[in-house]
Design an enzyme around this catalytic site. Sequence first.
Site, PDB file in Angstrom:
ATOM      1  N   ASN A  83      68.527  30.579 -75.523  1.00  0.00           N
ATOM      2  CA  ASN A  83      67.618  29.345 -75.996  1.00  0.00           C
ATOM      3  C   ASN A  83      67.877  29.109 -77.545  1.00  0.00           C
ATOM      4  OD1 ASN A  83      66.225  31.836 -76.429  1.00  0.00           O
ATOM      5  ND2 ASN A  83      64.308  30.764 -76.802  1.00  0.00           N
ATOM      6  N   GLU A 111      61.488  41.507 -76.003  1.00  0.00           N
ATOM      7  CA  GLU A 111      60.512  40.225 -76.493  1.00  0.00           C
ATOM      8  C   GLU A 111      60.723  39.410 -75.037  1.00  0.00           C
ATOM      9  OE1 GLU A 111      59.849  36.890 -76.835  1.00  0.00           O
ATOM     10  OE2 GLU A 111      61.605  36.522 -78.318  1.00  0.00           O
ATOM     11  N   CYS A 134      60.328  30.369 -76.403  1.00  0.00           N
ATOM     12  CA  CYS A 134      59.199  31.198 -75.979  1.00  0.00           C
ATOM     13  C   CYS A 134      57.847  30.961 -76.398  1.00  0.00           C
ATOM     14  CB  CYS A 134      59.620  32.814 -76.127  1.00  0.00           C
ATOM     15  SG  CYS A 134      60.095  33.215 -77.478  1.00  0.00           S
ATOM     16  N   GLU A 161      59.230  43.697 -83.875  1.00  0.00           N
ATOM     17  CA  GLU A 161      60.169  43.836 -84.726  1.00  0.00           C
ATOM     18  C   GLU A 161      59.642  42.700 -85.828  1.00  0.00           C
ATOM     19  OE1 GLU A 161      64.331  43.460 -83.423  1.00  0.00           O
ATOM     20  OE2 GLU A 161      63.761  44.326 -81.475  1.00  0.00           O
TER      21      GLU A 161
END
Length: 483
Positions: free
Chosen positions: A152, A250, A284, A464
Amino acid sequence: MALTTIDNFINNEFVKPTEGAYFDTFNPAHGVPHAQIPDSTKPDVELAYKAASTAFPIWSKTPKAERARILYKIADLIDARQDEFVRAESKDQGKPVSLAKAIDIPRAAYNFRFFAGRILHSVEEGAELEGVGYNYTQRMPIGVAGLISPWNLPLYLLTWKIAPCIACGNTAICKPSEFTSLTAYMLCSVLKEAGLPAGVVNMVFGTGMKAGQALVEHPRIPLISFTGGTVTGAKIIANSAPHFKKLSLELGGKNANIIFADCDFEKALTTTLRSSFANQGEICLCGSRIFVERPIYERFLNALVEGTKKLKVGDPSAADTNLGALVSKEHWEKVKGYVDLGVEEGGKIECGGKKPASLQGEFQNGYFLEPTIISGLTPSCRVMREEIFGPVVTVYAFDTEEEVIQIANDSEYGLSCSIWTENGRRQRRVAGEIQAGTVWVNTWMSRDLRMPFGGMKKSGLGREGGEHSLDFYTELKTICLAD
């Protein structure tokens, strides 16, 4: 039109896959092949590992200032080729050129600059133990990292992994998404031109089932950073478990966008249009579950529908295009399937839900979908619970603060949330109750790279960003010196 042939990048050289197999990747806006990707397998990952493990002893001892100099050079070279990267990212992923130019490629360069500066200014802990000695901490590079990036935000998120990884003294084997490998391939020549030593960063292109799995299962690769779907994340956990790998995952999101009646209406509306449909909803962090307090529900819904109908879907290279094409035919079918499911579950399509009839000629076979708003669903419906990852949002009316917190948290995901209210006490109260790794108040996608980023529940493992990236890409050692 001739197809671009992509090769693996191992030990600073472009090499063909060991089995000689390639497969097509498609231009989403046209629905036709535009590049051939190596169908890499376990032997290719092993070649990359040999290069990365050979480079590690020297690179891990390279002074921070020299590592930072190379990272700054990489950023400069990305900037110098920005237009080329922008066009390639749009062609490969389907996103508007305007978005790639404003967000994706500048952020890719900034990732290298940020972590170059970070390693130069990081400070380790030290403490005197009275009458005994002195303790201090030391960060140690870990070794060869496996970096698996999604389709993405291809270069944006790949560099988000590479930059801290090599800044900390590790070497890397990268596996970009097979749907969007073009800018990763272009990055290889940038890395070489910047003077990055051979073997420090290697690219193995191919599918998750072959190249990705070989990377995750490799017994001598001690850490994996992955961005992608929750189902794949679960497989990575299972496959990594026997080797006790360090993981940063993630994963998916089904993010709530909570709009109270006392919000700044115009700001909430304008930002909600963006948080719903930016990058075709293929982010996301998009707010796909919109909750509106009942006193302004009808007004907000009507205004949102009106604004959505004005969004232009089409040619990604056109300056006025708001939404480009979805990344693949398979993904288009998945997203369209959720639109149809929304109707089956009792929802009302307020706008969108179909392929734009106006797109003809070279775009008639592209993977375009109108931005879609669905009302009338209940929180238990699949369309309000499952990640769609496309230009589809639901709108739901709520009555109380307690109610919306309960509904927002009743999800297996916990990546992000946006809250819109001018009440300062409510801002802190609701933000404190929401189960999500990032909560934005009166904004969306305001990212500070110094802050931790990651998800709760099935939205991921670990954090992160800033010091948290250094924590992941190093082992922290305590050394005690006796008096």
